[in-house]
Enzyme design. Structure first.
Site, PDB file in Angstrom:
ATOM      1  CB  ALA A 145       9.185  34.078  27.606  1.00  0.00           C
TER       2      ALA A 145
ATOM      3  N   GLY B  63       6.379  36.988  31.036  1.00  0.00           N
ATOM      4  CA  GLY B  63       6.173  35.663  31.626  1.00  0.00           C
ATOM      5  C   GLY B  63       6.539  35.622  33.108  1.00  0.00           C
TER       6      GLY B  63
HETATM    7  N1  CO8 Z   1      15.132  37.073  27.656  1.00  0.00           N
HETATM    8  C1  CO8 Z   1      16.440  36.822  27.423  1.00  0.00           C
HETATM    9  N2  CO8 Z   1      17.452  37.510  27.999  1.00  0.00           N
HETATM   10  C2  CO8 Z   1      17.117  38.497  28.839  1.00  0.00           C
HETATM   11  C3  CO8 Z   1      15.778  38.820  29.136  1.00  0.00           C
HETATM   12  C4  CO8 Z   1      14.751  38.052  28.509  1.00  0.00           C
HETATM   13  N3  CO8 Z   1      13.438  38.247  28.762  1.00  0.00           N
HETATM   14  N4  CO8 Z   1      15.763  39.866  29.989  1.00  0.00           N
HETATM   15  C5  CO8 Z   1      17.049  40.176  30.240  1.00  0.00           C
HETATM   16  N5  CO8 Z   1      17.865  39.353  29.550  1.00  0.00           N
HETATM   17  C6  CO8 Z   1      19.343  39.363  29.518  1.00  0.00           C
HETATM   18  C7  CO8 Z   1      19.863  40.527  28.708  1.00  0.00           C
HETATM   19  O1  CO8 Z   1      19.867  40.217  27.331  1.00  0.00           O
HETATM   20  C8  CO8 Z   1      21.252  40.678  29.287  1.00  0.00           C
HETATM   21  O2  CO8 Z   1      22.088  39.685  28.746  1.00  0.00           O
HETATM   22  P1  CO8 Z   1      23.489  40.138  27.992  1.00  0.00           P
HETATM   23  O3  CO8 Z   1      24.282  40.779  29.085  1.00  0.00           O
HETATM   24  O4  CO8 Z   1      24.039  38.821  27.531  1.00  0.00           O
HETATM   25  O5  CO8 Z   1      23.094  41.077  26.934  1.00  0.00           O
HETATM   26  C9  CO8 Z   1      21.056  40.329  30.765  1.00  0.00           C
HETATM   27  O6  CO8 Z   1      19.835  39.586  30.823  1.00  0.00           O
HETATM   28  C10 CO8 Z   1      20.904  41.554  31.651  1.00  0.00           C
HETATM   29  O7  CO8 Z   1      19.871  42.360  31.110  1.00  0.00           O
HETATM   30  P2  CO8 Z   1      20.038  43.921  30.780  1.00  0.00           P
HETATM   31  O8  CO8 Z   1      21.463  44.215  30.451  1.00  0.00           O
HETATM   32  O9  CO8 Z   1      19.012  44.270  29.751  1.00  0.00           O
HETATM   33  O10 CO8 Z   1      19.678  44.521  32.207  1.00  0.00           O
HETATM   34  P3  CO8 Z   1      19.098  45.991  32.503  1.00  0.00           P
HETATM   35  O11 CO8 Z   1      19.190  46.148  33.978  1.00  0.00           O
HETATM   36  O12 CO8 Z   1      19.750  47.015  31.642  1.00  0.00           O
HETATM   37  O13 CO8 Z   1      17.561  45.942  32.047  1.00  0.00           O
HETATM   38  C11 CO8 Z   1      15.346  44.928  31.918  1.00  0.00           C
HETATM   39  C12 CO8 Z   1      16.666  45.090  32.736  1.00  0.00           C
HETATM   40  C13 CO8 Z   1      14.622  46.260  31.849  1.00  0.00           C
HETATM   41  C14 CO8 Z   1      14.501  43.894  32.659  1.00  0.00           C
HETATM   42  C15 CO8 Z   1      15.702  44.438  30.484  1.00  0.00           C
HETATM   43  O14 CO8 Z   1      16.584  43.322  30.580  1.00  0.00           O
HETATM   44  C16 CO8 Z   1      14.510  44.007  29.689  1.00  0.00           C
HETATM   45  O15 CO8 Z   1      13.762  44.844  29.192  1.00  0.00           O
HETATM   46  N6  CO8 Z   1      14.297  42.677  29.524  1.00  0.00           N
HETATM   47  C17 CO8 Z   1      13.234  42.134  28.712  1.00  0.00           C
HETATM   48  C18 CO8 Z   1      11.891  42.240  29.425  1.00  0.00           C
HETATM   49  C19 CO8 Z   1      10.781  41.719  28.521  1.00  0.00           C
HETATM   50  O16 CO8 Z   1      10.501  42.244  27.465  1.00  0.00           O
HETATM   51  N7  CO8 Z   1      10.109  40.631  28.975  1.00  0.00           N
HETATM   52  C20 CO8 Z   1       9.018  40.012  28.240  1.00  0.00           C
HETATM   53  C21 CO8 Z   1       9.519  38.839  27.438  1.00  0.00           C
HETATM   54  S1  CO8 Z   1       8.274  38.109  26.376  1.00  0.00           S
HETATM   55  C22 CO8 Z   1       7.347  37.144  27.427  1.00  0.00           C
HETATM   56  O17 CO8 Z   1       7.618  37.050  28.593  1.00  0.00           O
HETATM   57  C23 CO8 Z   1       6.187  36.382  26.831  1.00  0.00           C
HETATM   58  C24 CO8 Z   1       5.615  35.368  27.822  1.00  0.00           C
HETATM   59  C25 CO8 Z   1       4.848  34.301  27.123  1.00  0.00           C
HETATM   60  C26 CO8 Z   1       4.796  32.978  27.905  1.00  0.00           C
HETATM   61  C27 CO8 Z   1       6.130  32.304  28.014  1.00  0.00           C
HETATM   62  C28 CO8 Z   1       6.079  30.808  27.950  1.00  0.00           C
HETATM   63  C29 CO8 Z   1       7.487  30.177  28.014  1.00  0.00           C
END
Ligand code: CO8
Length: 258
Positions: free
Chosen positions: A66, A109
Site C-alpha cells: 500500500a 498489500g
Molecule cells: N509506498 C509508497 N512509496 C513507496 C513504497 C510504498 N509502499 N515502496 C516504495 N516506494 C517509493 C519510495 O519511497 C521511493 O520513492 P522516492 O524515490 O520518491 O523516495 C521509490 O518508491 C523507490 O523505492 P526505494 O528507493 O525505497 O527502492 P529500493 O530499491 O531502495 O527499496 C523496497 C525497495 C525494499 C521495496 C523499499 O522501497 C521498501 O521497503 N518499500 C516499502 C515496502 C513496505 O513496507 N510495504 C508495506 C506497505 S504497508 C501495506 O502494504 C499494508 C497493506 C494494507 C492493505 C492496503 C489497502 C489499500
C-alpha cells in the site's frame, strides 16, 4: 477504451492483461491505482470475450505494498470511513480466473494482492513479504488469513511477525507460488497458462473457481456438498456434452464460451 493513469490494460486473444504502472513508487497501491484496478478487472469480468486475466507489474516490482505516503497521516476514523480496501475486495471477487505474474517485490498489500489471484507465477527475481510490522501496523488485506492458508501457520507467523522477505525459490517450496521461471520468460509463461484456461468453457471455469474459493471460506463438509451440487449442475450445459463427445470422438472440444 477507458483512460487509466496508474495501470495499463490490453487484450490479446481471450486474455485480458492488467499491468500495474506507478514506476516512480514501485507500483505502491494508492487509491487511484486501486480504483483503476477494480474498474479494469470488473470490465474484463463482464466481457465474455475474456476467459482469463493476467495481473503483472514491472521487472523491479509487482507492488511494494500500500502507498505508505498516502496512508501515513490518516486517522483510524479515515481508514474506517474511506474504506481504502473496497476496490481490492472487489478485485478479489471477480469470477474470471486471475494469474499473477510476479517479478521483483511483492510486499505488504502487493503480496496480499497476489494472494487474491488464483495462480501465482514468479520470476526468479521475485521477493515476497509482509513487512507491515516494521511500519507499526499489521497486514490489512488478507496477509494474516490467506498467507497461513498458503504456507502454513508457522511460516506465515514468522513472516508476519518479523517482516522478513522470502525469495522466489523459498516461496515455491512453501506453496505460495505454483512455479518459478526465469524473469525473461515470465510474461510468456503467464500468457500460456492464461490461454490454456481461456480456451475452456467459461461457465465451467467460473464454477471451478467458485468451488475452489469455497475451500478457503467454508468447512470441508460444506465445501464437499457445494462441489457435488455444482458438479451435477454442469450436466445441464452444452459444454459438458461437447467436452465428453470430443473425448469419445478423439478431437479437441469446441466450447461455446458463453
Ligand atoms: N509506498 C509508497 N512509496 C513507496 C513504497 C510504498 N509502499 N515502496 C516504495 N516506494 C517509493 C519510495 O519511497 C521511493 O520513492 P522516492 O524515490 O520518491 O523516495 C521509490 O518508491 C523507490 O523505492 P526505494 O528507493 O525505497 O527502492 P529500493 O530499491 O531502495 O527499496 C523496497 C525497495 C525494499 C521495496 C523499499 O522501497 C521498501 O521497503 N518499500 C516499502 C515496502 C513496505 O513496507 N510495504 C508495506 C506497505 S504497508 C501495506 O502494504 C499494508 C497493506 C494494507 C492493505 C492496503 C489497502 C489499500
Amino acid at each position: 477504451m477507458t483512460e487509466y493513469t496508474s495501470i495499463l490494460t490490453s487484450t490479446r486473444g481471450r486474455v485480458g492483461w492488467i499491468t500495474l504502472h506507478r514506476p516512480e513508487a514501485l507500483n505502491a497501491l494508492n487509491s487511484t491505482l486501486v480504483d483503476e484496478l477494480a474498474h479494469a478487472a470488473s470490465a474484463f469480468d463482464a466481457d465474455d470475450a475474456v476467459g482469463c486475466i493476467v495481473l503483472t507489474g514491472s521487472e523491479k516490482a509487482f507492488a511494494a505494498g500500500a502507498d505508505i505516503k498516502e496512508m501515513e497521516g490518516k486517522s483510524s476514523r479515515d481508514m474506517a470511513m474511506q474504506n481504502p480496501f473496497v476496490g481490492l475486495e472487489a478485485f478479489s471477487r471477480v469470477r474470471t480466473p486471475v494469474v499473477a505474474a510476479v517479478a521483483g517485490y511483492a510486499l505488504g498489500g502487493g503480496c496480499e494482492l497476489a494472494m487474491t489471484c488464483d495462480i501465482i507465477l514468479a520470476a526468479d527475481t521475485a521477493r515476497f513479504g509482509q513487512p507491515e510490522i516494521t511500519l507499526g501496523v499489521i497486514p490489512g488485506l488478507g496477509g494474516t488469513q490467506r498467507l497461513p492458508r498458503a504456507v502454513g501457520y508457522y511460516k506465515a507467523a514468522e513472516l508476519v511477525l518479523t517482516g522478513r522477505m522470502m525469495d522466489a525459490a523459498e516461496a515455491e517450496r512453501a506453496g505460495l507460488v505454483s512455479r518459478v521461471v526465469p524473469a525473461a520468460d515470465l510474461l510468456a509463461e503467464a500468457e500460456k497458462v492464461a490461454e490454456t484456461i481461456a480456451a475452456k468453457s467459461l461457465p465451467v471455469v467460473y464454477a471451478a473457481k467458485e468451488a475452489l474459493r469455497a475451500s478457503l471460506e467454508t468447512t470441508a463438509a460444506e465445501g464437499l456438498r457445494f462441489e457435488k451440487q455444482v458438479f451435477s449442475s454442469l450436466f445441464a450445459l452444452d459444454d459438458q456434452k461437447e467436452g465428453m463427445a470430443a473425448f469419445r470422438e478423439k478431437r479437441s472440444a469446441n466450447f461455446t464460451h458463453r
